[in-house]
Scaffold this motif. Sequence first.
Motif: not given
Length: 395
Positions: A248, A286, A288
């Motif tokens: 992240d 994650h 994205a």
Amino acid sequence: MTEYKFLEPYKFLHKDITLKNRVVIPPMTETMGFHDGSVSDAELSYYGTHTGGVGMFITAVANVNDLGKGFEGELSVADDRFIPGLRKLAHAIQQDGTRAVLQIFSAGRMTNSQVLRGQQPVSASAVAALRAGSETPRALSTEEVYATIADFGQAVRRAILAGFDGVEIHGANTYLIQQFFSPHSNQRTDEFGGSVEKRMTFALDIIREVNRVVDEYATKPFIIGYRISPEEIEKPGITFEDTLKFIDVLKDQPLDYLHVSMGSVWRKSLNNPSITTPLNETIKAHLAGKMPLIVVGDLQTPADVEKAATAFDLVAIGRQSLREPQWVQKVEHHDEQAIRYAISPDDLDELGIKPPFLQILIALSGENGIPLTTAKDVNQDAANARIDHYLSGGK
């Protein structure tokens, strides 16, 4: 006539660089360099033999300083004197438009004083690896940590001057960068240790320094990748939850790809049986869409690679590329039946596999014959797993 997704070009999201296809050769330990880290003729022959078809070829690891050496026959990018040999290596790879990426690392505690010519191994903390024969390292001082970060930057400068198209920062396979992220090997109390966020600091500072050097020295777009191992077996060790927190953060860093080191593209958790989704699928979610994901592990046939290419951005073939250097070309020429899935002892010179590399593979195969025989042989599965682990940098 089958049209494969993995043969389509891939353009990086934030750089004006296009790969001619989505197939990558991952970094594989071949131990064919000279004792001082110089590039050997055997390595030039090996890379020249296995390149050309794929979109990108990532080299075996190159250490960024003398204390970063992990094993004999390892490449080094620790001094300007290595640039001429590395320039030959980059040129050998860049046949027919294949992009050449140099993987850079420090072994940290995953070495020994014999390899380091009497020097004690170093790590985040003075904690030995939980493996037979491991030596207890000394903890790098805070000043030495900053010096190591600078060494990564200088390694990138040399890669640029040698003509590589990019570098991959090796944050996987239990080496130094991973050691700083791991709660097992990092028990520091300075700015580089403590919480999971502080244990990210070393890696993030390296990424920052690498980008600074690229901005200063690169005269054309230059790829910066990062490789991770998503879990550790140590207790305490890196959990998948830790890794997702790290991803992240990584997804917002100036990186061009994330490369996940595993023995199977579709592997689930080694430690948590409640995780029923392949780890790579969760990692991709994650990310994205902010950077591409390279997946690797047990990809051999065109069908294997196509399945992975349909789910992910870039696909890496390791062991199979050793058996069949013309894998991509044979697919492109609709000659899939000619793809080689076994190696004869008579093939070794043709494949550029020299004695140091061969002896590793034989030892890992657990059998008396030449390893890397048909991957569909059930009796060879465990050997193939060991081979994959070692080639990817594991010990």
